[in-house]
Design a protein around this motif. Structure first.
Motif, PDB file in Angstrom:
ATOM      1  N   THR A  55       0.116  -3.438  -5.791  1.00 32.90           N
ATOM      2  CA  THR A  55       0.369  -2.283  -4.921  1.00 32.90           C
ATOM      3  C   THR A  55      -0.819  -1.349  -5.049  1.00 32.90           C
ATOM      4  O   THR A  55      -1.149  -0.913  -6.153  1.00 32.90           O
ATOM      5  CB  THR A  55       1.651  -1.527  -5.325  1.00 32.90           C
ATOM      6  OG1 THR A  55       2.794  -2.338  -5.082  1.00 32.90           O
ATOM      7  CG2 THR A  55       1.773  -0.230  -4.528  1.00 32.90           C
ATOM      8  N   ARG A  56      -1.458  -1.064  -3.923  1.00 35.50           N
ATOM      9  CA  ARG A  56      -2.581  -0.129  -3.941  1.00 35.50           C
ATOM     10  C   ARG A  56      -2.047   1.275  -3.722  1.00 35.50           C
ATOM     11  O   ARG A  56      -1.496   1.579  -2.666  1.00 35.50           O
ATOM     12  CB  ARG A  56      -3.602  -0.480  -2.860  1.00 35.50           C
ATOM     13  CG  ARG A  56      -4.828   0.437  -2.866  1.00 35.50           C
ATOM     14  CD  ARG A  56      -5.861   0.000  -1.838  1.00 35.50           C
ATOM     15  NE  ARG A  56      -6.361  -1.341  -2.099  1.00 35.50           N
ATOM     16  CZ  ARG A  56      -7.312  -1.638  -2.977  1.00 35.50           C
ATOM     17  NH1 ARG A  56      -7.895  -0.673  -3.668  1.00 35.50           N
ATOM     18  NH2 ARG A  56      -7.696  -2.888  -3.144  1.00 35.50           N
ATOM     19  N   ASN A  83       0.846  -1.186   0.000  1.00 34.26           N
ATOM     20  CA  ASN A  83       0.000   0.000   0.000  1.00 34.26           C
ATOM     21  C   ASN A  83       0.884   1.239   0.000  1.00 34.26           C
ATOM     22  O   ASN A  83       1.926   1.247   0.663  1.00 34.26           O
ATOM     23  CB  ASN A  83      -0.899   0.052   1.243  1.00 34.26           C
ATOM     24  CG  ASN A  83      -2.150  -0.772   1.072  1.00 34.26           C
ATOM     25  OD1 ASN A  83      -3.072  -0.397   0.376  1.00 34.26           O
ATOM     26  ND2 ASN A  83      -2.161  -1.931   1.708  1.00 34.26           N
ATOM     27  N   THR A  92      -2.749   5.262  -3.460  1.00 30.70           N
ATOM     28  CA  THR A  92      -3.764   6.283  -3.200  1.00 30.70           C
ATOM     29  C   THR A  92      -3.091   7.645  -3.233  1.00 30.70           C
ATOM     30  O   THR A  92      -2.127   7.881  -2.496  1.00 30.70           O
ATOM     31  CB  THR A  92      -4.432   6.087  -1.829  1.00 30.70           C
ATOM     32  OG1 THR A  92      -5.005   4.772  -1.772  1.00 30.70           O
ATOM     33  CG2 THR A  92      -5.524   7.129  -1.603  1.00 30.70           C
ATOM     34  N   SER A  97      -4.547   7.017  -8.787  1.00 32.39           N
ATOM     35  CA  SER A  97      -4.963   6.097  -7.719  1.00 32.39           C
ATOM     36  C   SER A  97      -5.531   4.828  -8.345  1.00 32.39           C
ATOM     37  O   SER A  97      -6.460   4.887  -9.156  1.00 32.39           O
ATOM     38  CB  SER A  97      -6.010   6.748  -6.822  1.00 32.39           C
ATOM     39  OG  SER A  97      -5.479   7.861  -6.131  1.00 32.39           O
ATOM     40  N   VAL A 103      -4.849   0.086  -8.241  1.00 27.90           N
ATOM     41  CA  VAL A 103      -3.984  -1.031  -7.881  1.00 27.90           C
ATOM     42  C   VAL A 103      -3.086  -1.305  -9.079  1.00 27.90           C
ATOM     43  O   VAL A 103      -3.564  -1.439 -10.208  1.00 27.90           O
ATOM     44  CB  VAL A 103      -4.798  -2.284  -7.515  1.00 27.90           C
ATOM     45  CG1 VAL A 103      -3.866  -3.467  -7.270  1.00 27.90           C
ATOM     46  CG2 VAL A 103      -5.656  -2.021  -6.287  1.00 27.90           C
ATOM     47  N   ARG A 157      -8.058   0.345 -12.054  1.00 27.09           N
ATOM     48  CA  ARG A 157      -8.822   1.345 -11.330  1.00 27.09           C
ATOM     49  C   ARG A 157     -10.056   0.686 -10.731  1.00 27.09           C
ATOM     50  O   ARG A 157     -10.517  -0.350 -11.190  1.00 27.09           O
ATOM     51  CB  ARG A 157      -9.220   2.484 -12.258  1.00 27.09           C
ATOM     52  CG  ARG A 157      -8.046   3.355 -12.668  1.00 27.09           C
ATOM     53  CD  ARG A 157      -8.518   4.514 -13.489  1.00 27.09           C
ATOM     54  NE  ARG A 157      -7.502   5.539 -13.607  1.00 27.09           N
ATOM     55  CZ  ARG A 157      -7.198   6.132 -14.754  1.00 27.09           C
ATOM     56  NH1 ARG A 157      -7.817   5.786 -15.853  1.00 27.09           N
ATOM     57  NH2 ARG A 157      -6.280   7.076 -14.788  1.00 27.09           N
ATOM     58  N   LEU A 158     -10.599   1.312  -9.718  1.00 24.73           N
ATOM     59  CA  LEU A 158     -11.721   0.752  -8.977  1.00 24.73           C
ATOM     60  C   LEU A 158     -12.882   0.425  -9.917  1.00 24.73           C
ATOM     61  O   LEU A 158     -13.333   1.279 -10.690  1.00 24.73           O
ATOM     62  CB  LEU A 158     -12.173   1.743  -7.898  1.00 24.73           C
ATOM     63  CG  LEU A 158     -13.215   1.231  -6.916  1.00 24.73           C
ATOM     64  CD1 LEU A 158     -12.648   0.081  -6.098  1.00 24.73           C
ATOM     65  CD2 LEU A 158     -13.690   2.351  -5.998  1.00 24.73           C
TER      66      LEU A 158
END
Lengths: 115, 109
Positions: free
Chosen positions: A110-111, A10, A113, A87, A89, A38-39
């Motif tokens: 790896t996340r 992270n 942010t 932002s 992963v 992406r999310l």
């Protein structure tokens, strides 16, 4: 044997800072890939390495993104002047050889942010 | 443009029911097609690939060039099949893998 590892797991950073993401592929794997997720979206291909060379860099989103690989092993993905849209992963994968006949093995990601 | 489309974000079925996860692709040549799976708290992993003509964990996928589809099927879903499934294609002669957005499969008891 160990699988693909990535560090950090992270990363929280402030907009405008540079970040480095690391990937350790499976020993002996000549091909290495970076993806961004992406999310709520699928994986977006960024770049792949055959040995230490990256034949196709067209997937990198902007010139703020760069990647290198040394010793046909570790790879680093660097994002300069991070933006909030970075932002995501970031996933790394390696395979014995490039191409469809060789399975890609993925790391845990790896996340990132960006605040 | 090369594209992989998975029209369903979520698919919920009962245990023992048949399941089909849809995948359509757009590619001018002859792509290599794959299904990847990510179980809860695990890494993304290859489930099966078209060139191997294999059946893994009871799943099969048939390439239909006319319909440009590569749907994933299993006749009897199990609870342990609950996961995120991604369809992907690799362009022939290149090494760029394009993924769909994924379908979350939920198998209810």
């Amino acid at each position: 044997g160990a699988g693909v590892s990535q560090s950090p797991s992270n990363k929280v950073t402030e907009k405008g800072k540079d970040v480095e993401l690391r990937c350790d592929p499976i020993s002996g794997h000549t091909a290495l890939y970076w993806y961004r997720q992406r999310l709520g979206q699928g994986l977006e291909f960024l770049i792949y390495f055959q040995g230490n060379s990256a034949p196709d860099k067209s997937g990198l989103p902007s010139d703020r993104f760069s990647a290198e690989r040394t010793g046909e092993s570790v790879s680093t993905l660097t994002i300069q002047r991070t933006q909030q849209e970075d932002s995501a992963v970031y996933l790394c994968a390696s395979s014995f050889s490039p191409g469809a006949t060789s399975e890609q093995f993925f790391g845990p990601g790896t996340r990132l942010t960006v605040l | 443009a090369q594209r992989v489309t998975q029209p369903e974000k979520l698919l919920s079925v009962f245990k023992g029911a048949p399941v089909e996860l849809k995948c359509n692709y757009s590619y001018s040549g002859s792509p290599e097609l794959f299904w990847y799976v990510q179980y809860s708290r695990q890494r993304l992993q290859l489930l099966l690939r078209h060139i191997s003509r294999e059946s893994i964990k009871g799943f099969t996928a048939d390439l239909n060039k006319g319909e440009t589809s590569f749907h994933l099927k299993k006749p009897f879903a199990q609870e342990e099949d609950s996961a995120m499934y991604y369809c992907a294609l690799e362009n022939t002669g290149g090494f760029k893998t394009i993924f769909g957005a994924g379908t979350r499969l939920f198998v209810k008891a």
